[in-house]
Design a protein around this motif. Structure first.
Motif, PDB file in Angstrom:
ATOM      1  N   ILE A   2     -79.009  -2.165  23.536  1.00 37.63           N
ATOM      2  CA  ILE A   2     -77.701  -1.719  23.005  1.00 37.63           C
ATOM      3  C   ILE A   2     -76.881  -3.129  22.339  1.00 37.63           C
ATOM      4  O   ILE A   2     -76.866  -4.198  22.576  1.00 37.63           O
ATOM      5  CB  ILE A   2     -77.098  -1.054  24.084  1.00 37.63           C
ATOM      6  N   LYS A   3     -75.976  -2.265  21.113  1.00 37.41           N
ATOM      7  CA  LYS A   3     -75.173  -3.382  20.665  1.00 37.41           C
ATOM      8  C   LYS A   3     -74.107  -3.548  22.139  1.00 37.41           C
ATOM      9  O   LYS A   3     -73.981  -2.951  22.192  1.00 37.41           O
ATOM     10  CB  LYS A   3     -74.308  -2.905  19.546  1.00 37.41           C
ATOM     11  N   SER A   4     -74.165  -4.895  21.882  1.00 38.78           N
ATOM     12  CA  SER A   4     -72.713  -5.629  22.714  1.00 38.78           C
ATOM     13  C   SER A   4     -70.724  -4.976  22.243  1.00 38.78           C
ATOM     14  O   SER A   4     -71.391  -4.936  21.217  1.00 38.78           O
ATOM     15  CB  SER A   4     -72.251  -7.566  22.997  1.00 38.78           C
ATOM     16  N   LYS A   5     -70.369  -4.960  23.214  1.00 41.88           N
ATOM     17  CA  LYS A   5     -68.715  -4.471  22.851  1.00 41.88           C
ATOM     18  C   LYS A   5     -68.139  -5.207  23.409  1.00 41.88           C
ATOM     19  O   LYS A   5     -68.106  -5.050  24.993  1.00 41.88           O
ATOM     20  CB  LYS A   5     -69.044  -2.655  22.637  1.00 41.88           C
ATOM     21  N   ALA A   6     -67.217  -5.787  23.367  1.00 38.42           N
ATOM     22  CA  ALA A   6     -65.703  -6.102  23.937  1.00 38.42           C
ATOM     23  C   ALA A   6     -65.363  -5.414  24.676  1.00 38.42           C
ATOM     24  O   ALA A   6     -65.167  -3.853  24.051  1.00 38.42           O
ATOM     25  CB  ALA A   6     -65.027  -7.192  22.570  1.00 38.42           C
ATOM     26  N   TRP A   7     -64.480  -5.474  25.051  1.00 37.28           N
ATOM     27  CA  TRP A   7     -63.295  -4.668  26.247  1.00 37.28           C
ATOM     28  C   TRP A   7     -62.368  -4.807  24.941  1.00 37.28           C
ATOM     29  O   TRP A   7     -62.178  -5.689  24.102  1.00 37.28           O
ATOM     30  CB  TRP A   7     -62.914  -4.442  27.476  1.00 37.28           C
TER      31      TRP A   7
END
Ligand code: SAM
Length: 220
Positions: A2-7
């Protein structure tokens, strides 16, 4: 994977008490790791800098990164105001850590490395092992499958460990990886286990947030 996603830290006040006071475990870890002669420390996912600034003040040579630009800016600014210098701080993804092999005596990741799926988690464990020196230690938290969010039918299923949180807050759309006791026995075979605890914390929102606290050692 899955693609990383920042807060989305824009949804959290800069002076938020929780995210500005070091995690309680970090006070003990600081003493423990100093007593072992550890010096070079990596804090994965610095957030607003609560842990890495405390550890740098306590004499560790600290490198840190976060996927969120706002995190890196806020942490850099706070460190500057407090006269703290990091060895390295930058925007980066924990799936591909920008450090050579055997760089660190110790690696910390409080509420960070569960922001991925099973394939990502395996890769991050490999990265932690790669950047640790032989005999080095890692301490991190991972959500428990007993968690409200893992069992919430509104969250989006990714794999048997992973749900995407759907909420009106900074974690909206972010993957979360959850484990249970059996997973603990299966996932960390590449390391020596120093200690694993299952901690149920009553949050400010009135629900219990269960997390595993995982403390591992890379064999010499
Ligand atoms: C719950 S916050 C914890 C922050 C900090 N460790 C603390 O305890 O205060 C999670 C942090 O992980 C960061 N993060 C999420 N995915 C990441 C990734 N793939 N690589 C690096 N950082 C990531 C988020 O942007 C956020 O700052």
């Amino acid at each position: 994977m899955i693609k990383s996603k920042a807060w989305n830290w824009n949804m959290v006040a800069d002076d938020d008490k929780y995210w500005n006071l070091p995690a309680p475990e970090v006070y003990y870890l600081s003493e423990n790791w100093k007593s072992k002669g550890f010096n070079e420390l990596l804090d994965i996912g610095c957030g607003l800098g609560r842990n890495c600034i405390f550890l740098a003040k306590n004499g560790f040579v600290v490198s840190t990164f976060d996927l969120s630009e706002k995190s890196v800016q806020a942490t850099t600014q706070k460190a500057k105001e407090q006269g703290i210098e990091f060895k390295d701080i930058r925007v980066a993804d924990m799936l591909d850590m920008p450090y050579p092999d055997s760089s660190f005596d110790c690696v910390l990741a409080m509420n960070v490395i569960s922001h991925t799926d099973k394939l990502g988690f395996d890769k991050i464990l490999n990265e932690i092992k790669r950047v640790l020196k032989p005999g080095g230690e890692a301490y991190f938290t991972v959500g428990s499958k007993e968690s409200y969010w893992y069992n919430n039918p509104d969250c989006i299923y990714v794999d048997d460990y992973t749900k995407i949180r759907v909420e009106d807050g900074p974690e909206n759309g972010i993957p979360h990886f959850y484990i249970n006791d059996d997973d603990c026995k299966a996932l960390f075979n590449d390391f020596e286990i120093v200690k694993i605890q299952n901690v149920r914390e009553l949050t400010a929102y009135g629900n219990f947030s269960p997390h595993y606290h995982i403390w591992l050692k890379k064999s010499r």
